[in-house]
Design a protein around this motif. Structure first.
Motif, short mmCIF file in Angstrom:
data_model
loop_
_atom_site.label_atom_id
_atom_site.label_comp_id
_atom_site.label_asym_id
_atom_site.label_seq_id
_atom_site.Cartn_x
_atom_site.Cartn_y
_atom_site.Cartn_z
N SER A 86 0.83 -1.21 0.00
CA SER A 86 0.00 0.00 0.00
C SER A 86 0.87 1.26 0.00
O SER A 86 0.57 2.24 -0.70
CB SER A 86 -0.93 0.00 1.22
OG SER A 86 -0.20 -0.16 2.42
N VAL A 87 1.95 1.25 0.77
CA VAL A 87 2.88 2.38 0.78
C VAL A 87 3.58 2.48 -0.57
O VAL A 87 3.73 3.57 -1.14
CB VAL A 87 3.91 2.23 1.92
CG1 VAL A 87 4.89 3.40 1.93
CG2 VAL A 87 3.21 2.12 3.27
N LEU A 88 4.01 1.34 -1.08
CA LEU A 88 4.62 1.28 -2.41
C LEU A 88 3.69 1.90 -3.45
O LEU A 88 4.12 2.69 -4.30
CB LEU A 88 4.93 -0.17 -2.76
CG LEU A 88 5.22 -0.50 -4.23
CD1 LEU A 88 6.49 0.19 -4.70
CD2 LEU A 88 5.31 -2.02 -4.42
N ALA A 89 2.40 1.55 -3.40
CA ALA A 89 1.44 2.03 -4.39
C ALA A 89 1.30 3.55 -4.34
O ALA A 89 1.28 4.22 -5.39
CB ALA A 89 0.08 1.38 -4.15
N VAL A 90 1.22 4.11 -3.15
CA VAL A 90 1.08 5.56 -3.00
C VAL A 90 2.32 6.28 -3.55
O VAL A 90 2.21 7.30 -4.25
CB VAL A 90 0.84 5.93 -1.53
CG1 VAL A 90 0.92 7.44 -1.33
CG2 VAL A 90 -0.52 5.41 -1.06
#
Length: 236
Positions: free
Chosen positions: A193-197
């Motif tokens: 999720s952090v990667l995606a943002v």
């Protein structure tokens, strides 16, 4: 935009999906199963649960390393296969940046450490300066004892996170004392999720890459390569 993110760079593995700029799904595992057993099943299960349409994906994000050689190959191979099949670009984000970015708007230094064995860690150092996230030290593979001596020179507290904490926590506390803080378990490891943002922002800045030419960042040679060199140097 719609973006699928895949992380298999360390102990934990996860996938996440951003649709129209909103995080709508994440699947995370940090247990004994290997990423070859979990990544594609997680993706298929999440796809089914949230009725994700792969044809709507604009890009695929992946943790670009450093990290586990096997894990990186699994994650990058899956991301490249999907991106090529869907004819979309890849957005690679350094693993250490993803780990560090789990901690927001703190006045303290942020220090991700990934266990690289033989008393070495993959690491860097970060600091929030207002709303700007800056890297204070380059990505590196380094001896943990030497690195701790370097960190002693920094004024202020340092938040440690990453899978290297479980290996080196006692040593960190002995050297840095009250200067050292440790992230809670829910943000200790990298998350898709952090990667995606982070990848969504890079994509809008035009920093996506062609999937056919994308390669991960290893920082050092694999154990097999190092052992081969040692044998050759010893005349075997």
């Amino acid at each position: 935009m719609n973006l699928l993110a895949i992380d298999a760079s360390g102990v934990a593995g996860s996938v996440a999906y951003i649709k129209n700029g909103k995080l709508v799904g994440e699947y995370y595992f940090c247990d004994k199963l290997t990423h070859s057993q979990t990544i594609m099943p997680m993706l298929e299960h999440m796809k089914s649960l949230i009725e994700m349409d792969l044809d709507e994906i604009d890009a695929v994000a992946v943790t670009a390393g450093p990290g586990s050689f096997t894990g990186l190959r699994i994650g990058v191979t899956a991301a490249k296969a999907l991106a090529l099949a869907l004819d979309v670009p890849i957005v690679g984000v350094p693993t250490l940046d993803v780990i560090a970015h789990s901690i927001y708007f703190t006045e303290h230094y942020i220090c991700p450490i990934m266990d690289a064995r033989r008393n070495q860690v993959y690491t860097s150092l970060y600091k929030w300066k207002g709303e700007v996230f800056e890297r204070e030290l380059d990505h590196m593979a380094t001896d943990m004892d030497e690195y701790l001596e370097t960190l002693k020179a920094y004024e202020g507290k340092i938040i440690f996170l990453g899978d290297g904490v479980s290996v080196h926590q006692e040593r960190i506390q002995n050297v840095l004392g009250n200067q050292a803080l440790f992230a809670p378990s829910f943000c200790m490891m990298q998350h898709a999720s952090v990667l995606a943002v982070m990848a969504e922002k890079l994509y809008t800045e035009g920093k996506a890459e062609d999937a056919s030419t994308f390669v991960p960042m290893y920082l050092r040679k694999s154990q097999a390569e190092r052992e081969k060199e040692e044998r050759e140097q010893n005349g075997h």
